[in-house]
Design a protein around this motif. Structure first.
Motif, PDB file in Angstrom:
ATOM      1  N   ILE A   1     -31.346 -70.685 -20.912  1.00 57.22           N
ATOM      2  CA  ILE A   1     -30.148 -71.276 -21.516  1.00 57.22           C
ATOM      3  C   ILE A   1     -29.395 -72.180 -20.554  1.00 57.22           C
ATOM      4  O   ILE A   1     -28.991 -73.291 -20.915  1.00 57.22           O
ATOM      5  N   GLY A   2     -29.219 -71.708 -19.320  1.00 52.23           N
ATOM      6  CA  GLY A   2     -28.353 -72.457 -18.422  1.00 52.23           C
ATOM      7  C   GLY A   2     -28.988 -72.952 -17.138  1.00 52.23           C
ATOM      8  O   GLY A   2     -28.401 -73.754 -16.426  1.00 52.23           O
TER       9      GLY A   2
ATOM     10  N   LEU B   1     -26.970 -68.676 -11.828  1.00 54.18           N
ATOM     11  CA  LEU B   1     -27.133 -67.506 -10.959  1.00 54.18           C
ATOM     12  C   LEU B   1     -26.189 -67.560  -9.767  1.00 54.18           C
ATOM     13  O   LEU B   1     -26.032 -66.573  -9.051  1.00 54.18           O
ATOM     14  N   ILE B   2     -25.566 -68.713  -9.530  1.00 55.09           N
ATOM     15  CA  ILE B   2     -24.652 -68.882  -8.399  1.00 55.09           C
ATOM     16  C   ILE B   2     -23.270 -68.376  -8.802  1.00 55.09           C
ATOM     17  O   ILE B   2     -22.744 -68.747  -9.850  1.00 55.09           O
TER      18      ILE B   2
ATOM     19  N   PRO C   1     -34.303 -63.981 -17.322  1.00 59.07           N
ATOM     20  CA  PRO C   1     -35.039 -65.018 -18.068  1.00 59.07           C
ATOM     21  C   PRO C   1     -34.146 -65.753 -19.077  1.00 59.07           C
ATOM     22  O   PRO C   1     -34.263 -66.962 -19.244  1.00 59.07           O
ATOM     23  N   LEU C   2     -33.264 -65.036 -19.747  1.00 61.45           N
ATOM     24  CA  LEU C   2     -32.385 -65.666 -20.733  1.00 61.45           C
ATOM     25  C   LEU C   2     -31.442 -66.664 -20.060  1.00 61.45           C
ATOM     26  O   LEU C   2     -31.203 -67.763 -20.569  1.00 61.45           O
TER      27      LEU C   2
ATOM     28  N   LEU D   1     -25.378 -60.056 -16.103  1.00 60.89           N
ATOM     29  CA  LEU D   1     -26.480 -59.940 -15.146  1.00 60.89           C
ATOM     30  C   LEU D   1     -26.052 -59.186 -13.893  1.00 60.89           C
ATOM     31  O   LEU D   1     -26.666 -58.182 -13.514  1.00 60.89           O
ATOM     32  N   TYR D   2     -24.987 -59.659 -13.237  1.00 63.35           N
ATOM     33  CA  TYR D   2     -24.627 -59.078 -11.946  1.00 63.35           C
ATOM     34  C   TYR D   2     -24.015 -57.692 -12.079  1.00 63.35           C
ATOM     35  O   TYR D   2     -24.181 -56.848 -11.189  1.00 63.35           O
TER      36      TYR D   2
END
Length: 231
Positions: free
Chosen positions: A6-7, A12-13, A1-2, A130-131
């Motif tokens: 923000i971006g 996510l890519i 969610p953050l 994240l990843y």
């Protein structure tokens, strides 16, 4: 969610999924090994042994990243590692194979931070966080299941058994707090290793030692042995 706030979805890519996967595995196994030692060691002792990591990071930075570290940093790191040896006290009667677990954790942690520097500014710190954490979950599950197929853990190792104990409602908030504080610290630390020399950032890791020792004393009344204090 953050990340989405923000971006946006484009963050996510990633073209570095293989590195993220490896970093997640190092992170997961390293901290799983660290937590395995907790029932058998005080927080101060386990933490002090773990802090051979700054020296390992500096050595890896020289070997894999071609960094040059001057005599001041070499001296500081050498003194820090001497303190770790005193804390481990390998000739003492309390030294067992359990004492090696935080050291193994330190090596895996150091490797993950070297990979963060390798990623550099090619990814945002939120994407890296994240990843790394996304891949950590499956690794921990596979590791826990596999260990329990190979070994039978007795009562003293009940924290490694393949079962999910009931969680009291009062503990849920604590677990959420661990997640939030751990994520915040981890993202900030990853960013530091992405944009600065690992051998320089790793020196600041040592500030964890007096903090952990004081918290163990305040919260659990743990008094570390003499060699841990000196180390």
């Amino acid at each position: 969610p953050l990340i989405l706030v923000i971006g946006g979805p484009r963050m996510l890519i990633t073209r570095l999924m293989g590195i993220h996967c490896l970093r997640g595995a190092l992170f997961a196994v390293g901290f799983a090994v660290f937590y395995m030692a907790f029932p058998f060691m005080g927080l101060a002792e386990a933490t002090t042994i773990f802090f051979s990591a700054p020296l390992i990071i500096a050595l890896m930075a020289v070997v894999f990243l071609g960094e040059r570290i001057g005599p001041h940093r070499i001296g500081a790191l050498g003194l820090g590692f001497l303190g770790v040896l005193i804390a481990i006290n390998p000739t003492g009667s309390v030294f067992t194979w359990i004492s090696v677990l935080p050291l193994v954790s330190a090596m895996l942690y150091a490797s993950s931070q070297i990979l963060a520097r390798h990623i550099g500014d090619r990814e945002s710190s939120l994407t890296v966080g994240l990843y790394t954490l996304v891949w950590s979950g499956p690794v921990v599950l596979i590791m826990g299941y596999t260990l329990n197929q190979v070994f039978t853990f007795g009562p003293e190792f009940s924290h490694m058994a393949w079962h999910f104990p009931g969680i009291p409602a009062a503990d849920v908030l604590g677990i959420i707090s661990i997640g939030v504080s751990g994520l915040t610290g981890y993202v900030l630390l990853s960013r530091a290793y992405q944009v600065a020399e690992p051998s320089r950032i790793s020196l600041f890791d040592y500030s964890y030692l007096p903090i952990a020792t004081c918290l163990a004393w305040i919260v659990w009344s743990e008094l570390p042995p003499w060699n841990t204090v000196i180390g």
